[in-house]
Design an enzyme around this catalytic site. Structure first.
Site, short mmCIF file in Angstrom:
data_model
loop_
_atom_site.label_atom_id
_atom_site.label_comp_id
_atom_site.label_asym_id
_atom_site.label_seq_id
_atom_site.Cartn_x
_atom_site.Cartn_y
_atom_site.Cartn_z
N HIS A 83 0.82 -1.21 0.00
CA HIS A 83 0.00 0.00 0.00
C HIS A 83 0.85 1.26 0.00
CE1 HIS A 83 0.24 -0.43 4.53
NE2 HIS A 83 0.27 0.89 4.48
N ASP A 220 1.42 -7.88 2.20
CA ASP A 220 1.51 -6.43 1.99
C ASP A 220 2.97 -6.00 1.81
OD1 ASP A 220 1.02 -3.74 1.87
OD2 ASP A 220 -0.26 -3.68 3.63
N SER A 641 4.01 2.12 8.35
CA SER A 641 3.79 1.14 7.29
C SER A 641 5.08 0.90 6.53
CB SER A 641 2.71 1.63 6.34
OG SER A 641 1.46 1.67 6.96
#
Length: 705
Positions: A83, A220, A641
């Site tokens: 992402h 991810d 992240s």
């Protein structure tokens, strides 16, 4: 779980401090914290974190100003989350070559894809300059003067740094609610190329259904490469002549896995936390920010997803925009749920009562920190603050017409022919049709117009609502369509003379002016109390630091590098143990639900790969399972992240990508019983690179055995 008895005893004395809580700066990591890390399984020397040439921090990067990443090879490969690379992947995608849908693997250096406006930053040095800044009188300045002063100091010192090394950049940021100031030096690399990504079905598996939830099975990750000047190995603008960057240090991937209770550490760039925030500030966050944000984004996203599912070209344009909106839509809902269920406001009020007693006893900050004044200030701006958030979420950055209208109203457009006479100066609206869809855009604007009127007092309605009521008989769609049809702002490529009479009558320009005027009116209604609120919050933080001066404290996150440590392990979820990892079998179970849950769709090859009878070296030696994602009690927030997750030997075991629903209030209150960091197991990452991507050259480059 091993603990340092002395440190725990001190920390348990204060309910708001926990043994594994914290986003610690590295250059001045408290010795007590390092000793706690050792007690829990960290086996490297203190210098391994920051001070040595092969320090772990030298492999960790700020990824494009909004995420984190880690260098994993001697040729500059960088791992981050899928992402985090989402927009780069989307920008390279077309209906014919949809890398979002199908994934991408560059089989040679020549096939690696350059990316506009992306970069990675390495932290070179950080130091405390608080005494220098305070000696210059910053505490006697207004907030505006402080900002200008810090900018001037930062600019002057940046020039000094660049004179010695042109590849460096310097920042000065406040810490501990402006009670301290740190100076950080960075080296930025701007030639960053896409190397590998799995299909979105795996990189974003679970979508919004599973976002912020546990259990997770999302793979991810995405892979980029840093390119450098071929002669200096330093930063350089994109050029075909650039070569892969050769870093001083990179993280070694570990295929050994982890067990329940094992030491785990993240290092990255957390964006923003507010754990020193007062009870009044938390109430404002709940009622004036989170609540309206969730409501408005829910409406907007309903329109977006309808159009995205109807047209693949629209989906490609809006995939990234939708994901960005949805992330903090769900975060706002979850945070408010936690604020109320945990009783965070009440806990803060109890803590503030203790600070009052401390002030009464010691006289510290008497006449400065005033809780009654703080309450009045927050109450004064409560209603207009909520209205401001409604206006911003409804019209700022939500649709293309609104963007262009506000840019023009604020004078943000580039003026063409600036040296000519005033009546000959103009702006040109560039064609960016590849970034947005007109039908979707119109419907979003109409929905926002209607929703905004339903959720604010009539005094906060911009003047164009009179036209909607009288000229368009309350028809929001007709009003929106008229703006698109008649405003020159929507006619790309046309010269728009900024002082011509017909432009002053342009409905799009008027729309932007009236939005701007209402926004300015709201800010004025808040009475300029923001500076006084910030001052009270600063004093509150200072009082806490003084009252708890025998305990180590970390500053709120501000997108500078931080370390968090703790252990692998689960939590109690709905009265049952959550487990600390997920398996291939659990992913296949969700594949079976894809006819009912669109976020559980994956290509047939993924089922084939993940139903293998033998996963070989990817099988965990302890559990005998192919493990996908795992939990630690490391501290995490937005910006983390892509943060590397290390074991006690400083080896890479995963990439952080999410927190859990049960602790979404952790930005303002860390709950050690509930707060968990969700990471993708690095073995799952390597498995996908190997079995799906057949990326042998990359595995060899990373020395994955």
């Amino acid at each position: 779980m091993k603990k340092s008895t002395l440190l725990i005893a001190g920390m348990m004395a204060v309910s708001t401090v926990h043994a594994d809580e914290g986003m610690w700066t590295l250059y001045n990591l408290p010795q007590a914290i390092y000793e706690q890390m050792q007690a829990e399984g960290y086996s490297l020397p203190y210098s391994s974190l920051y001070y040595s040439s092969d320090a772990i921090k030298n492999a960790v990067v700020n990824f494009s100003g909004y995420c984190s990443g880690v260098v994993v090879s001697p040729d500059g490969l960088v791992f981050t989350n899928h992402h985090c690379g989402f927009e780069a992947i989307r920008s390279h995608s077309t209906v014919e070559h949809d890398y979002m849908l199908n994934g991408f693997y560059a089989k040679s250096f020549e096939e690696e894809l350059p990316n506009k406006d992306m970069f990675v930053s390495f932290m070179v040095e950080q130091r405390d300059i608080t005494e220098e800044i305070k000696a210059m009188g910053i505490d006697k300045m207004t907030a505006e003067e402080q900002e200008m002063f810090l900018d001037s100091i930062e600019n002057a010192r940046s020039k000094e740094v660049k004179a010695k090394d042109a590849t460096l950049r310097l920042e000065i940021k406040p810490f501990y609610e402006r009670n301290a100031y740190y100076q950080t030096t960075y080296r930025d690399f701007t030639d960053l190329r896409l190397v590998f990504t799995v299909p979105k079905s795996m990189g974003k598996f679970g979508g919004e259904t599973d976002n912020w939830m546990w259990p997770r099975q999302t793979c991810d990750f995405s892979v980029f490469r840093i390119y450098a000047d071929p002669e200096t190995n330093g930063p350089a603008a994109y050029s075909e002549k650039n070569v892969p960057y050769h870093p001083e240090h990179w993280a070694q991937v570990s295929m050994e896995g982890y067990k329940d209770g094992d030491f785990a550490m993240t290092m990255g760039y957390p964006g923003s936390t507010n754990r020193y925030l007062s009870s009044y500030g938390i109430k404002e966050r709940r009622d004036c920010q989170n609540e309206p944000r969730a409501q408005i984004r829910g409406v907007k996203q309903g329109v977006m997803i309808k159009h995205m599912r109807a047209d693949e070209a629209v989906r490609i344009k809006y995939d990234s925009k939708y994901a960005q909106s949805a992330n903090y839509w769900k975060n706002s809902i979850g945070m408010n749920k936690c604020i109320d269920s945990i009783g965070i406001i009440e806990h803060k009020q109890d803590f503030e009562a203790r600070i009052r007693k401390y002030m009464d006893k010691t006289g510290y900050l008497k006449g400065k920190l005033d809780f009654d004044k703080m309450a009045r200030l927050y109450a004064q701006r409560y209603e207009p603050m909520r209205a401001v958030l409604n206006l911003r979420e409804s019209f700022f950055g939500t649709n293309e017409l609104g963007n262009r209208a506000l840019q023009t109203a604020y004078g943000w457009n580039k003026i063409e022919n600036p040296d000519a006479k005033e009546e000959q100066q103009y702006i040109i609206i560039k064609d960016n049709s590849e970034e947005w869809d007109e039908a979707l855009d119109k419907e979003v604007l109409a929905a926002m117009l209607k929703n905004y009127e339903e959720h604010v007092d009539a005094k906060y309605l911009p003047a164009f609502y009179n036209d909607i009521k009288k000229k368009f008989k309350g028809d929001y769609t007709a009003f929106a369509n008229n703006l698109y049809k008649k405003s020159k702002l929507m006619k790309s490529g046309e010269k728009i003379y900024i002082n011509r009479k017909d432009f002053k009558k342009d409905p799009g320009y008027i729309f932007g002016l009236q939005l701007r005027d209402m926004y300015m009116s709201m800010v004025e209604q808040m009475g300029g109390v923001g500076e006084e609120v910030d001052e009270q919050e600063k004093y509150l933080a200072a009082a806490r630091l003084r009252m708890e001066e025998d305990l180590p404290h970390y500053s709120d996150a501000n997108f500078t590098m931080r370390l968090s440590y703790g252990q692998v392990g689960g939590f109690m979820l709905n009265g049952k143990p959550s487990g600390y990892y997920t398996t291939a079998e659990s992913l296949v179970e969700k594949f079976d639900k894809q006819d009912k849950v669109i976020d559980y769709f994956a290509e047939p090859i993924m089922r084939e790969l993940l139903t293998a009878k033998d996963f070989g070296r990817y099988t965990d030696k302890t559990t005998g399972k192919m493990q996908l994602c795992f939990l630690t009690n490391n501290d995490i927030t937005g910006g983390n992240s892509g943060s590397p997750m290390f074991n006690g030997k400083g080896e890479l075991i995963g990439l952080a990508f999410d927190g859990n629903w049960d602790s979404l209030s952790s930005d303002i209150n860390f709950d050690s019983k509930l707060a968990r960091c969700i990471g993708v197991d690095i073995r799952f990452v390597i498995f996908m690179m190997d079995k799906w991507g057949h990326a042998d050259r990359l595995l060899k480059e990373m020395n994955v055995q």
